[in-house]
Design an enzyme around this catalytic site. Structure first.
Site, short mmCIF file in Angstrom:
data_model
loop_
_atom_site.label_atom_id
_atom_site.label_comp_id
_atom_site.label_asym_id
_atom_site.label_seq_id
_atom_site.Cartn_x
_atom_site.Cartn_y
_atom_site.Cartn_z
N GLU A 1 -0.78 -17.93 -2.21
CA GLU A 1 -0.70 -17.18 -3.48
C GLU A 1 0.22 -15.99 -3.29
O GLU A 1 0.30 -15.45 -2.19
CB GLU A 1 -2.09 -16.63 -3.85
CG GLU A 1 -3.12 -17.68 -4.08
CD GLU A 1 -4.53 -17.10 -4.13
OE1 GLU A 1 -4.69 -15.87 -4.23
OE2 GLU A 1 -5.47 -17.90 -4.06
N LYS B 1 1.09 -12.15 -3.37
CA LYS B 1 0.24 -10.97 -3.22
C LYS B 1 0.75 -9.93 -4.22
O LYS B 1 1.82 -9.36 -4.05
CB LYS B 1 0.34 -10.43 -1.78
CG LYS B 1 -0.60 -9.28 -1.52
CD LYS B 1 -0.62 -8.94 -0.03
CE LYS B 1 -1.69 -7.92 0.30
NZ LYS B 1 -1.60 -6.67 -0.43
N ASP C 1 0.97 -6.51 -6.34
CA ASP C 1 0.82 -5.12 -5.91
C ASP C 1 0.32 -4.27 -7.08
O ASP C 1 1.10 -3.77 -7.88
CB ASP C 1 2.18 -4.62 -5.42
CG ASP C 1 2.02 -3.46 -4.47
OD1 ASP C 1 0.88 -3.14 -4.11
OD2 ASP C 1 3.05 -2.88 -4.10
N TYR D 1 -7.58 -14.03 -8.81
CA TYR D 1 -7.33 -14.86 -7.63
C TYR D 1 -8.59 -15.20 -6.83
O TYR D 1 -8.51 -15.65 -5.71
CB TYR D 1 -6.31 -14.19 -6.70
CG TYR D 1 -6.55 -12.72 -6.44
CD1 TYR D 1 -7.68 -12.27 -5.77
CD2 TYR D 1 -5.63 -11.78 -6.89
CE1 TYR D 1 -7.89 -10.93 -5.54
CE2 TYR D 1 -5.83 -10.43 -6.67
CZ TYR D 1 -6.97 -10.01 -5.99
OH TYR D 1 -7.18 -8.68 -5.77
N LYS E 1 3.24 -9.98 4.77
CA LYS E 1 3.88 -8.98 3.92
C LYS E 1 5.39 -8.99 4.11
O LYS E 1 5.87 -9.04 5.26
CB LYS E 1 3.32 -7.59 4.24
CG LYS E 1 1.81 -7.53 4.00
CD LYS E 1 1.39 -6.43 3.10
CE LYS E 1 1.32 -5.14 3.79
NZ LYS E 1 0.49 -4.16 3.18
N CYS F 1 13.54 29.97 -6.60
CA CYS F 1 14.31 29.01 -7.40
C CYS F 1 15.80 29.05 -7.01
O CYS F 1 16.40 30.12 -6.99
CB CYS F 1 14.14 29.34 -8.88
SG CYS F 1 15.16 28.29 -9.92
N CYS G 1 17.81 30.54 -10.17
CA CYS G 1 17.67 31.89 -10.72
C CYS G 1 16.98 32.87 -9.78
O CYS G 1 16.82 34.04 -10.10
CB CYS G 1 16.95 31.84 -12.07
SG CYS G 1 15.21 31.42 -11.87
N CYS H 1 9.48 26.49 -11.21
CA CYS H 1 10.03 27.82 -11.41
C CYS H 1 9.43 28.38 -12.70
O CYS H 1 9.59 27.78 -13.77
CB CYS H 1 11.55 27.74 -11.54
SG CYS H 1 12.25 29.27 -12.16
N CYS I 1 15.87 30.80 -16.68
CA CYS I 1 16.40 29.90 -15.65
C CYS I 1 17.35 28.89 -16.32
O CYS I 1 16.93 28.11 -17.19
CB CYS I 1 15.23 29.19 -14.97
SG CYS I 1 15.72 28.11 -13.65
#
Ligand code: IVH
Length: 669
Positions: free
Chosen positions: A113, A115, A117, A225, A312, A406, A409, A424, A430
Site C-alpha cells: 500500500e 504510505k 503522509d 487502510y 520510506k 529589525c 528599521c 518587528c 518599518c
C-alpha cells in the site's frame, strides 16, 4: 565507546528525540526530515542493544510519539495504535521477508500500500453508526476528535444496508490534498498567519482545531487502510480492505497483492516516480502480510507489528556550504531567517537559498557559518535545511544567532510567549510593513486597484509620495508623470482606478485595512455583525467575542488596531475620500426567546452535540461566546464543565443551566 560515554550519548539522544516528537506531534512544526529523525532513533537503538543495562521502558525507542493535547477528552483505544518499523533499503526488506518466512514456516503473500503522509485516525462504529474518532495519541489513548471528523465528507458517519459487525474499527489517514494546502497557505499568508510547512502538518493541525466549522471548510480527505474487530468478514487483509470499500469507505485503488519480495520491490520502484502525480503526499510504501493467521503467528514488538514494515522513500538531498543567514521582514512584521548557500543542484534546479523556519530551528540544528548542510525538497517548493554534517565543521565558523533588532528599521524584535516567530513591533514606521500594508490594500480581493502593483508601490514609496493607504487618494497625476517608466497615460489610469475603488463594498474595506488576523472570511462576518465601521470601531473585546468565529486573539487584534491614533487618522481620511464605511445589516430571523442573550456553552452533552447547541442558541436569536464575563447571560453546562469556569460563573453570579432546562425553555425538548 565505554559505558560512561554511552550513558551521556543515550541521554542526549533521548532528549533530542523527545524534542523532535513534541515538534512533530504537538506543534506540527518539525525541523528535521524523517530520515534525520530515523537516524537518531537507529543510533539510540544500537546503543541500547549494546548496553542493555542502560535501556529504559520510557525510552522513545519503545514508545509511540504522542499527539495528546489537553483541549480534547481522551479515550482508550480498543486495539492499541502501534507504529511501523521502517527501512530505507532493499536489503533490510529482504531480511524482513526472510524473518517472516522462517516465523510462519512457509511462503508469505504481501499487500503493498502507499504510505500516505497525514494524520492517522481510528474510528469506531457501533450498529453502523460512527461513535468515536480518536487520534493515535500515545498509542494506548487518543484524543477524541469526533466532532471534527464528522464534518469531513469523505468519512461515512453511518453505514446502511449491509451485513456489518455490531462493532468494528476502521483506521486510515486524514489528508489534505496538495492543491487545498497551497490555497490555504496563500490565504493564511494574506491574513498574516504563519503558513503550514506541508500538507501533513496542515491536516494534523486542522484535525486538532477546536472549531468543527474550520475543519469543515478545509476540504480534508481520508483513505482507510485497516479494518479491526472481533469477527472480521475475511481471513485476509486484502479481503477486508475490499469489504471496507464496499461499505463506503475510501480505500486506495493502487494497493496490490505481491507474491514475493521481488514483486514488492517492483511495486516500490514503480511508485517512486509515479507518486508525484497523486493529489496527496506519500512518503513510502507499507508492506503487510496478507493472511491474518500468519499475522497472528508473526506477532508484535512493544512498538510495532512484526508482520508489517514501511519502506520510506528518501527525499532527494544535496550537501552544500552555508554561507550566511539573512533575515526578511514580512508585511505583518514577521521575521523569517533565510539561509544563503553555495549554489548546488537539487532535483533539477539550482538551489541558492533555503528556508529556516525560526530561531528554534537555528538552535536545534546548531548552525554555524561555513557548515556543510543538507538541503531537501519535500512537498514544499522552497528547499529547507534538514541536517548539518557537524563532523565537517570548520572551527573558524561562528555560531549563527537570531538577530535581536529589525534589519529594516532597527527596532528590538519581540517574540510572544507560545509563538515560534519573532516580529518587528514597529508597525507604524518599518518600511516593509508600511509597503506591505499598501500592497495588501490595493490587492484584487481587497480594494482591487488596477494598474498599481508591487513595483509601482515601491516607486511611489521610495519617492516619498505614499506612506500609508490614505495617501493614495491624495495623489495627483502631475506627481506621477515625472517618475521612472510612468508617462501620462499610465499615470491617469492609476489615478482613475484609485478613484474607482470608492465603490468597493464595505466588507472588502474591512478586509483591506489589513488588521492582523482579519482575513477575508472574518472581515465578512465582522461587516455583517457591525454594519458600520463606527460600530466596529467602538466594539470592545467582550462584544467582539460574542460573534461566531471571533476568538480572543482576533478580538484583541481588532481593538488594538482601532485604538492606534494613526489608524484613526487614516480611517478618517479614507472616509473623506468617499470609501464605503457602511454595509447591509445581518438579516436575522424573528426576535427569538434568546434575543440579546449571550450564552457560554461548556462541557459534554448527551442530547445534542456542543455545536448543535450553539446552532439552537443562534436560531433563537442568542449569541455564543467562548469566555465567561460580566456580560454572559447564562451558561449552558453539560458534564465535565471545567472547575475554573464553574468558579468564575459562581463568582460573577451567572446562572448555570442544564440541557433539559435549556431545551424546555427554547421549546426544543
Ligand atoms: S498501517 C500496525 N498503512 O504510517 C499498522 N499505516 O508509521 C499501522 N500510514 O501511524 C498502520 N499509510 O499514520 C498503515 N497504508 C498505510 C499507511 C499507514 C500511512 C501511517 C499511519 C501510521 C504510520 C506508521
Amino acid at each position: 565507546m565505554n559505558q560512561e560515554e554511552a550513558k551521556g550519548r543515550i541521554e542526549r539522544l533521548r532528549k533530542e528525540i523527545e524534542e523532535h516528537n513534541h515538534r512533530y506531534y504537538i506543534l506540527n512544526d518539525p525541523v528535521v526530515s524523517d530520515f534525520e529523525y530515523d537516524l537518531l532513533i537507529n543510533e539510540l537503538q544500537v546503543l541500547e542493544k549494546k548496553f542493555p543495562e542502560l535501556s529504559s521502558p520510557s525510552s522513545p525507542t519503545l514508545k509511540v510519539g504522542s499527539d495528546i493535547t489537553k483541549e480534547f477528552l481522551q479515550y482508550e483505544h480498543r486495539y492499541p495504535m502501534l507504529s511501523l518499523g521502517n527501512t530505507y533499503n532493499f536489503d533490510e526488506l529482504r531480511d524482513f521477508d526472510a524473518r517472516l518466512r522462517r516465523a510462519v514456516n512457509g511462503p508469505v503473500e504481501y499487500v503493498c500500500e502507499l504510505k500516505f503522509d497525514g494524520a492517522s485516525i481510528s474510528i469506531t462504529y457501533v450498529d453502523g453508526v460512527m461513535s468515536t474518532a480518536l487520534t493515535r495519541g500515545d498509542g494506548t489513548r487518543g484524543d477524541d476528535v469526533s466532532a471534527n471528523v464528522r464534518t469531513i465528507s469523505a468519512i461515512p458517519t453511518a453505514i446502511r444496508n449491509h451485513d456489518i459487525p455490531e462493532e468494528f474499527t476502521a483506521r486510515g489517514e486524514i489528508l489534505m490534498p496538495r492543491a487545498v494546502f497551497h490555497r490555504l497557505n496563500e490565504e493564511r499568508e494574506k491574513e498574516g498567519l504563519n503558513p503550514f510547512a506541508n500538507p501533513r502538518n496542515a491536516a494534523a493541525g486542522t484535525l486538532k482545531t477546536l472549531d468543527p466549522a474550520v475543519v469543515a471548510s478545509r476540504n480534508l480527505d481520508c483513505i482507510f487502510y485497516f479494518l479491526l474487530g472481533e469477527n472480521l468478514p475475511h481471513k485476509t487483509h486484502y479481503g477486508n480492505l475490499r469489504i471496507l470499500s464496499g461499505w463506503g469507505f475510501k480505500t486506495d485503488g493502487n494497493t496490490e497483492l505481491c507474491r514475493s519480495i521481488g514483486e514488492v520491490i517492483e511495486y516500490i520502484d514503480k511508485w517512486d516516480k509515479l507518486r508525484e502525480e497523486l493529489p496527496f503526499d506519500t512518503d513510502g510504501v507499507v508492506i503487510k502480510v496478507n493472511s491474518l493467521d500468519q499475522q497472528a503467528e508473526a506477532g508484535y514488538t512493544a512498538k510495532s507489528p512484526r508482520w508489517a514494515i514501511a519502506y520510506k522513500y528518501k527525499a532527494e538531498q544535496a550537501r552544500t556550504r552555508l554561507l550566511s543567514v539573512s533575515f526578511q521582514v514580512g508585511r505583518t512584521g514577521n521575521v523569517t531567517p533565510v539561509a544563503n548557500l553555495d549554489p548546488v543542484q537539487l532535483a533539477g534546479t539550482t538551489v541558492k537559498r533555503a528556508s529556516l523556519h525560526n530561531a528554534d530551528q537555528i538552535y536545534l540544528l546548531d548552525l554555524h557559518v561555513n557548515d556543510m548542510v543538507y538541503v531537501e525538497k519535500g512537498g514544499e517548493i522552497i528547499p529547507k535545511i534538514v541536517g548539518v554534517d557537524s563532523a565537517a565543521r570548520d572551527e573558524s565558523g561562528k555560531r549563527i544567532r537570531f538577530i535581536e533588532s529589525c534589519p529594516e528599521c532597527g527596532t528590538m524584535l519581540v517574540r510572544n510567549e507560545g509563538e515560534a516567530n519573532h516580529y518587528c513591533p514597529n508597525y507604524l514606521h518599518c518600511p516593509p510593513q508600511l509597503k506591505g500594508r499598501i500592497e495588501h490594500f490595493i490587492s484584487r480581493k481587497a480594494m482591487d486597484i488596477d494598474g498599481l502593483g508591487e513595483e509601482t508601490v515601491d516607486l511611489l514609496f521610495s519617492n516619498g509620495l505614499i506612506r500609508n493607504v490614505a495617501d493614495l487618494y491624495d495623489l495627483k497625476p502631475e506627481q506621477l508623470v515625472p517618475l521612472d517608466r510612468m508617462g501620462e497615460k499610465t499615470a491617469s489610469r492609476i489615478i482613475s482606478s484609485i478613484k474607482g475603488s470608492v465603490s468597493i463594498p464595505y466588507h472588502r474595506v474591512v478586509f483591506a485595512l489589513g488588521i492582523r488576523h482579519v482575513g477575508e472570511t472574518v472581515a465578512k462576518t465582522l461587516a455583517a455583525e457591525f454594519p458600520s465601521l463606527n460600530q466596529l470601531m467602538s466594539a470592545d473585546i467582550e462584544t467582539l467575542t460574542t460573534v461566531n468565529e471571533i476568538g480572543p486573539k482576533i478580538a484583541s487584534s481588532i481593538v488594538s488596531y482601532f485604538t492606534d491614533p494613526e489608524n484613526i487618522i487614516i480611517i478618517s481620511r479614507l472616509r473623506s475620500a468617499g470609501i464605503k464605511m457602511t454595509g447591509e445589516p445581518k438579516k436575522t430571523g424573528s426576535a427569538g426567546i434568546l434575543s440579546g442573550k449571550i450564552v457560554v456553552v461548556s462541557g459534554v452533552f448527551t442530547r445534542h452535540s456542543r455545536d448543535e447547541y450553539k446552532e439552537i442558541i443562534e436560531k433563537h436569536g442568542g449569541r455564543n461566546s467562548s469566555s465567561i464575563s460580566g456580560s454572559t447571560s447564562f451558561i449552558l453546562a453539560g458534564d465535565n464543565m471545567g472547575p475554573s469556569k464553574r468558579a468564575k460563573a459562581e463568582e460573577l453570579g451567572i446562572k448555570i443551566m442544564g440541557e433539559e432546562e435549556f431545551l424546555a425553555m427554547t421549546g426544543e425538548l
